[in-house]
Scaffold this active site. Structure first.
Site, PDB file in Angstrom:
ATOM      1  N   GLU A 152       1.472 -10.597  -0.236  1.00  0.00           N
ATOM      2  CA  GLU A 152       1.982  -9.230  -0.032  1.00  0.00           C
ATOM      3  C   GLU A 152       3.404  -9.257   0.534  1.00  0.00           C
ATOM      4  O   GLU A 152       3.670  -9.983   1.488  1.00  0.00           O
ATOM      5  CB  GLU A 152       1.054  -8.463   0.932  1.00  0.00           C
ATOM      6  CG  GLU A 152       1.392  -6.978   1.025  1.00  0.00           C
ATOM      7  CD  GLU A 152       0.335  -6.167   1.783  1.00  0.00           C
ATOM      8  OE1 GLU A 152      -0.455  -6.772   2.540  1.00  0.00           O
ATOM      9  OE2 GLU A 152       0.312  -4.931   1.608  1.00  0.00           O
TER      10      GLU A 152
ATOM     11  N   ASP B  12       0.847  -1.193   0.000  1.00  0.00           N
ATOM     12  CA  ASP B  12       0.000   0.000   0.000  1.00  0.00           C
ATOM     13  C   ASP B  12       0.884   1.246   0.000  1.00  0.00           C
ATOM     14  O   ASP B  12       2.085   1.152  -0.185  1.00  0.00           O
ATOM     15  CB  ASP B  12      -0.930  -0.026   1.224  1.00  0.00           C
ATOM     16  CG  ASP B  12      -0.136  -0.186   2.500  1.00  0.00           C
ATOM     17  OD1 ASP B  12       0.804   0.607   2.725  1.00  0.00           O
ATOM     18  OD2 ASP B  12      -0.430  -1.118   3.277  1.00  0.00           O
TER      19      ASP B  12
END
Ligand SMILES: *[C@@H]1O[C@H](CO)[C@@H](O)[C@H](O)[C@H]1NC(C)=O
Length: 491
Positions: free
Chosen positions: A471, A83
Site C-alpha cells: 500500500e 482507501d
C-alpha cells in the site's frame, strides 16, 4: 565479507562501510524523473472536484458532498493511502513534510517546483476548510470500517461520510497541533509566491495552535472508535504542541513562540529522542528543525535541542549506539508495524536536512568516540533512496512507474479497479472484490506511488492482500520529494 574480520577496522567503520557502499550492480538513477513522479502521485490521491489541469487522467471527481450533512463544504484534500477515507492527522503531517521539502530544497526542484507547490496547496485548501469554524477542527471524513469493508473506486463510493471533529470539550492537541504546524509551514512556502494566502495560512495556524494548547488532550480519547487503530495517537500530544510551536516560531518570528518552546521544552519532553519520526512522533523532527538555528548561531538558548538531534542521528547510524535503528541484510532501514517505507523516507529526510545544517556550520555529529561527518549522513540517506529506486536484492523499484521492475498489484482501490472512462457503470462495494482478488496487474498505473516495501528479509510479495508491503501512503512520498530534489541536483 572477509574484511569484517580484519583487525584493521573497528566494527563501527565496517558496518557503516557496508551500508554506505553501493551494491556492485548499482545503476545511475534519474532522480529528476523520480522527483517528477513522486509529486505526480499526489494527484492520484486527490479527493473532491479535480481541476482542468489535473495530469493524472484516469482519476475523476469524488466525494463532492463531504461535509454536506453538517452544512459545511469539506470536499477536497487527500485520501491517505489505498482507501477512500480522509484522515486529517496524516494529511496534515503530509502537508507539513511537503512544505519542509520545498522550504529546504526548492532550489533543487527546477520546473517541478510549481507542481510541488500545487501539491501543498491541495492540502492547505482543505485544511483551511477543516479549520474554518473557530474552536473546532474537522479531523476525519468517512467511516473506516464500512470503507475498508468495500473495494470501491472513490468516484462511486457510497459508504457513510461521517464527519468527525474535535472541539473544546473533545480535545485533540495532537491533530490540532499538527494542523497548526502544516498551516504555518505552508505559510512559508507561499510567503513570496502568494502573500495574502500566506497570511491567511499563518493567521489560521496561530488560532488553531491556541485552540490545541488551551484544550489539551489526545484525539484518540475523544474519538477512539473512529481513529483507532488507524491513526491512533499512541505517542501523546506533547510532541505536536512543540512541533506546532516550532513551525510557528519559524513562520512568524513572534517572541511568544520562542518563549513557548523554551518554557515547555522539558514539560513537553523534547528530549525523548526516540529513533522514530512520522505522523505520530515528531520529537526527532523538532530537534533537527530547531538545531538549524543553533548551528547558525542564532539561538544559543536552544543548545539542548542540538544535543537531542545528535543523539537521534547516532541512533540511526548503523552499529553505533543503543537503541538503534534496524537494517535489512540489503541495507534498508527497517521498523516493525507495516508501511516501513514511511520510516525510511522520514528518517532519511532528517539525515539529509541535518547534514545540510551541519555543513553550513562546519560541524560533525559526536557519537561517543566516533565522529559522523555531514557527508556520511548524506551518503546514508542516498543509499536509502537508491534502495527505493532499485539498488536492492530484488532489483525492484519500490516506486510505481519508475524503472522497469516495480510493484504491479498495489493495495489501492482506484488503481486496481477499472477507471471511470474504461468502465462508466458503477462498481458496488462487493462487486469490486473480484478486482482485489485478481492475479492481474492493476489497470491504472499510479505513477510515483511508493509502497510500504519489502519485509525485514528484503522480500516483497507484490500482492494486494499484503497491504503492509503493497500500500502506498501520502506520508511515504512527502519527505521523498525533498530527498529526490536534492539528489537530482547533486549526484
Ligand atoms: C519475508 O517474506 C518472505 C517471502 O514472502 C518470507 O519467506 C520470509 O519468511 C519473510 N521474512 C520475515 C522475517 O517475515
Amino acid at each position: 565479507m572477509a574484511s569484517s574480520t580484519s583487525p584493521l577496522f573497528p566494527p563501527i567503520a565496517i558496518l557503516l562501510l557496508l551500508l554506505l557502499l553501493p551494491p556492485p550492480a548499482a545503476t545511475q538513477h534519474d532522480y529528476y524523473d523520480a522527483l517528477h513522479k513522486c509529486i505526480l502521485f499526489f494527484e492520484g490521491q486527490r479527493s473532491g472536484k479535480l481541476p482542468p489541469d489535473q495530469r493524472l487522467k484516469w482519476r475523476h471527481h469524488s466525494a463532492l458532498h463531504d461535509g454536506a450533512s453538517i452544512g459545511i463544504d469539506l470536499s477536497g484534500g487527500y485520501y491517505d493511502a489505498g482507501d477512500n477515507i480522509k484522515f486529517g492527522f496524516p494529511m496534515a503531517f503530509t502537508t507539513t513534510m511537503l512544505s519542509w521539502s520545498i522550504i529546504d530544497f526548492w532550489r533543487n526542484m527546477g520546473p517541478e517546483l510549481g507542481n510541488a507547490v500545487k501539491a501543498v496547496k491541495w492540502g492547505t485548501d482543505y485544511l483551511l476548510k477543516a479549520t474554518s469554524v473557530p474552536g473546532v477542527v474537522f479531523v476525519q471524513i468517512g467511516e473506516p470500517y464500512s470503507d475498508h469493508n468495500c473495494w470501491e473506486r472513490p468516484e462511486d463510493m457510497d459508504t457513510p461520510r461521517n464527519v468527525y471533529k474535535i472541539d473544546g470539550s473533545h480535545p485533540g492537541s495532537d491533530v490540532a497541533g499538527e494542523t497548526a504546524a502544516a498551516l504555518a509551514a505552508a505559510s512559508i512556502v507561499f510567503r513570496s509566491r502568494d502573500p495574502s494566502y500566506s497570511r491567511l495560512l499563518l493567521n489560521r495556524a496561530i488560532s488553531v495552535f491556541e485552540f490545541a494548547d488551551r484544550h489539551r488532550g489526545e484525539y484518540s480519547q475523544s474519538l477512539r472508535n473512529a481513529v483507532c487503530p488507524f491513526y491512533c495517537d499512541v505517542n501523546g500530544y506533547q510532541d505536536e504542541l512543540l512541533w506546532g510551536a516550532v513551525w510557528l516560531h519559524k513562520a512568524s518570528r513572534m517572541r511568544e513562540y520562542r518563549e513557548y518552546i523554551f518554557k515547555n521544552e522539558v514539560v513537553l519532553r523534547a528530549g525523548d529522542s526516540i529513533n522514530e519520526f512520522g505522523w505520530d512522533n515528531k520529537h526527532a523532527g523538532i530537534n533537527v528543525l530547531i538545531s538549524k538555528e543553533v548551528l547558525m548561531g542564532r539561538a544559543e538558548y536552544f543548545t539542548s535541542f542540538r544535543q537531542n538531534a545528535d543523539e537521534f542521528i547516532c541512533s540511526v547510524l548503523p552499529g553505533i549506539s543503543h537503541p538503534q535503528v534496524q537494517y535489512s541484510p540489503g541495507g534498508l532501514m527497517f521498523k516493525n508495524g507495516g508501511s516501513n517505507m514511511q520510516h525510511v523516507t522520514s528518517l532519511s529526510f532528517l539525515l539529509l536536512t541535518y547534514s545540510k545544517y551541519l555543513s553550513h556550520a562546519n560541524k560533525n555529529v559526536p557519537c561517543g568516540s566516533f565522529s559522523a561527518s555531514p557527508s556520511m549522513l548524506r551518503q546514508l540517506a542516498k543509499r536509502q533512496v537508491d534502495y527505493i529506486l532499485g539498488d536492492n536484492p530484488l532489483a525492484m523499484s519500490y516506486m510505481v512507474g519508475y524503472g522497469t521492475r516495480y510493484p504491479r498489484r498495489i493495495h489501492h482501490r482506484a488503481s486496481s479497479l477499472p477507471s471511470v472512462q474504461a468502465h462508466p457503470g458503477r462498481i458496488g462495494c462487493k462487486a469490486g472484490s473480484r478486482y482485489f482478488l485478481s492475479p492481474n496487474p492493476n489497470p491504472n498505473v499510479l505513477v510515483g506511488a511508493v509502497v510500504g516495501g519489502p519485509n525485514v528479509s528484503d522480500a516483497f510479495p507484490d500482492s494486494r492482500s499484503f497491504f503492509e508491503e503493497s500500500e502506498p501512503t501520502t506520508y511515504i512520498n512527502a519527505p521523498l520529494v525533498g530527498l529526490l530534489a536534492y539528489f537530482s541536483a547533486h549526484h
